[in-house]
Enzyme design. Sequence first.
Site, PDB file in Angstrom:
ATOM      1  CE  LYS A 117      -1.287  -9.687   1.566  1.00  0.00           C
ATOM      2  NZ  LYS A 117       0.125  -9.328   1.469  1.00  0.00           N
ATOM      3  CE  LYS A 198      -4.919  -3.919  -0.924  1.00  0.00           C
ATOM      4  NZ  LYS A 198      -3.799  -3.742  -0.114  1.00  0.00           N
ATOM      5  CE  LYS A 201       2.984  -4.491  -6.820  1.00  0.00           C
ATOM      6  NZ  LYS A 201       4.038  -4.685  -5.833  1.00  0.00           N
TER       7      LYS A 201
HETATM    8  P1  TYM Z   1       2.616  -2.863  -0.826  1.00  0.00           P
HETATM    9  O1  TYM Z   1       3.772  -3.380  -1.572  1.00  0.00           O
HETATM   10  O2  TYM Z   1       1.373  -3.691  -0.742  1.00  0.00           O
HETATM   11  O3  TYM Z   1       2.181  -1.467  -1.385  1.00  0.00           O
HETATM   12  C1  TYM Z   1       3.115  -0.424  -1.615  1.00  0.00           C
HETATM   13  C2  TYM Z   1       2.464   0.929  -1.361  1.00  0.00           C
HETATM   14  O4  TYM Z   1       1.353   1.111  -2.230  1.00  0.00           O
HETATM   15  C3  TYM Z   1       0.189   1.422  -1.465  1.00  0.00           C
HETATM   16  N1  TYM Z   1      -0.976   0.806  -2.132  1.00  0.00           N
HETATM   17  C4  TYM Z   1      -2.078   1.473  -2.473  1.00  0.00           C
HETATM   18  N2  TYM Z   1      -2.413   2.767  -2.338  1.00  0.00           N
HETATM   19  C5  TYM Z   1      -3.621   3.137  -2.823  1.00  0.00           C
HETATM   20  N3  TYM Z   1      -4.498   2.276  -3.409  1.00  0.00           N
HETATM   21  C6  TYM Z   1      -4.194   0.972  -3.568  1.00  0.00           C
HETATM   22  N4  TYM Z   1      -5.029   0.147  -4.172  1.00  0.00           N
HETATM   23  C7  TYM Z   1      -2.930   0.511  -3.081  1.00  0.00           C
HETATM   24  N5  TYM Z   1      -2.303  -0.703  -3.079  1.00  0.00           N
HETATM   25  C8  TYM Z   1      -1.107  -0.497  -2.482  1.00  0.00           C
HETATM   26  C9  TYM Z   1       0.437   0.785  -0.103  1.00  0.00           C
HETATM   27  O5  TYM Z   1      -0.337   1.386   0.903  1.00  0.00           O
HETATM   28  C10 TYM Z   1       1.904   1.057   0.071  1.00  0.00           C
HETATM   29  O6  TYM Z   1       2.145   2.359   0.531  1.00  0.00           O
HETATM   30  N6  TYM Z   1       3.777  -3.744   3.946  1.00  0.00           N
HETATM   31  C11 TYM Z   1       4.035  -2.852   2.840  1.00  0.00           C
HETATM   32  C12 TYM Z   1       5.522  -2.763   2.488  1.00  0.00           C
HETATM   33  C13 TYM Z   1       6.394  -2.393   3.641  1.00  0.00           C
HETATM   34  C14 TYM Z   1       6.504  -1.093   4.201  1.00  0.00           C
HETATM   35  C15 TYM Z   1       7.454  -1.238   5.263  1.00  0.00           C
HETATM   36  C16 TYM Z   1       5.910   0.144   3.917  1.00  0.00           C
HETATM   37  C17 TYM Z   1       7.209  -3.239   4.324  1.00  0.00           C
HETATM   38  N7  TYM Z   1       7.847  -2.534   5.308  1.00  0.00           N
HETATM   39  C18 TYM Z   1       7.821  -0.139   6.055  1.00  0.00           C
HETATM   40  C19 TYM Z   1       6.294   1.233   4.719  1.00  0.00           C
HETATM   41  C20 TYM Z   1       7.218   1.087   5.768  1.00  0.00           C
HETATM   42  C21 TYM Z   1       3.320  -3.383   1.615  1.00  0.00           C
HETATM   43  O7  TYM Z   1       3.074  -4.552   1.487  1.00  0.00           O
HETATM   44  O8  TYM Z   1       3.081  -2.438   0.642  1.00  0.00           O
END
Ligand code: TYM
Length: 334
Positions: A117, A198, A201
């Site tokens: 990022k 990957k 969004k």
């Molecule tokens: P975020 O919002 O980027 O993604 C949410 C969830 O979706 C999964 N994910 C994917 N899985 C498979 N293929 C993909 N292309 C893909 N893109 C996203 C992510 O692995 C995630 O499970 N930091 C985290 C949010 C967060 C969090 C936490 C998660 C904040 N605090 C505590 C667990 C526990 C995030 O940005 O996810």
Amino acid sequence: MEASGSKGIVLTGMQPTGTLHLGNFLGAANRWNRMLERYTCYFFIPNQHAITVPQVPAALRAATLNCVAQYIACGLDPKKCSIFIQSHIVGHTELAWVLGSLTPLGQLYRMHQFKDKSAKKEHIYSGLLYYPVLMAADILLYNADYVPTGEDQRQHVELARDLAEKFNTTYSETFTVPVPLIEKVGARIMSLKSPENKMSKSDPDGNATIYITDAPEVIRKKIAAAVTDSGDRICADPERPGIGNLLNIYCAATHMTLEEAEEKFATHSGYAPFKRELADALIALLEPVRGHYAAIKDDKEYLQSVVREGAETVQPIARKTLAKVYRKIGFLEQ
Ligand code: TYM
């Protein structure tokens, strides 16, 4: 520390930064809903994480409530789990501050997501670097036993484990050391247009990403236009990431193993019939989600009541952990 209680605790969340996509669904939400009976589940909306990159305030507010609707539409029944918003709870940022004092700066600079990022940005703010510490606090505040995520969050959950162990040895046994739950199939869904990246969004190419709200004809069009290669064998070959990604999506959508799917399509020639079958599977999976989302997304009162109730359930847990931590580190009580 062992799993707490008889029912282990699951905690996870998705950033409220737009409509959930197929990666979020297959890598995360569609698995979370299968955990409701087995675990005590806390699903939250990390809006404090979302502001580590610039946000338009009104859009963030709207996206936060939409995210609640999308969680429910993906099958997270609020009667069987707690859904809450991070900024509603006292404790996440407070615990992050404590944990930050145990986190070597070098470990944060080594985080893959920070490197990715920050590489694309002219101005890098400290929140982006500190983000994984806040994520560790999210997890440890509730003594979560399990953290289901996609592959991209593995390193962040590892940091939460390190910090739990460090706190426990520096002071005394306090935190559960969380276990990441990352499945083999679906944990890394790639872009339909550039399968080396990957699915995300923020992809500027609208055809690279399938959203959980896409209509059947849109899904068909996007899958038909997905990048493959000049071959015609349907298999998981690292040299052919396009078809490998589609096969992975198919497996995650149908709960088949890669071996089973490879065998099923072994006699197929050409990619078109496989793509049609994949689109059918995705439409069958996402249509109920799309319908449910449309039915509840404008019912703001209901959505607000869900997160109010979620906050009422989890706030006492967060306060208790925080009080314990403050006592252990030597903060004077009021
Ligand atoms: P975020 O919002 O980027 O993604 C949410 C969830 O979706 C999964 N994910 C994917 N899985 C498979 N293929 C993909 N292309 C893909 N893109 C996203 C992510 O692995 C995630 O499970 N930091 C985290 C949010 C967060 C969090 C936490 C998660 C904040 N605090 C505590 C667990 C526990 C995030 O940005 O996810």
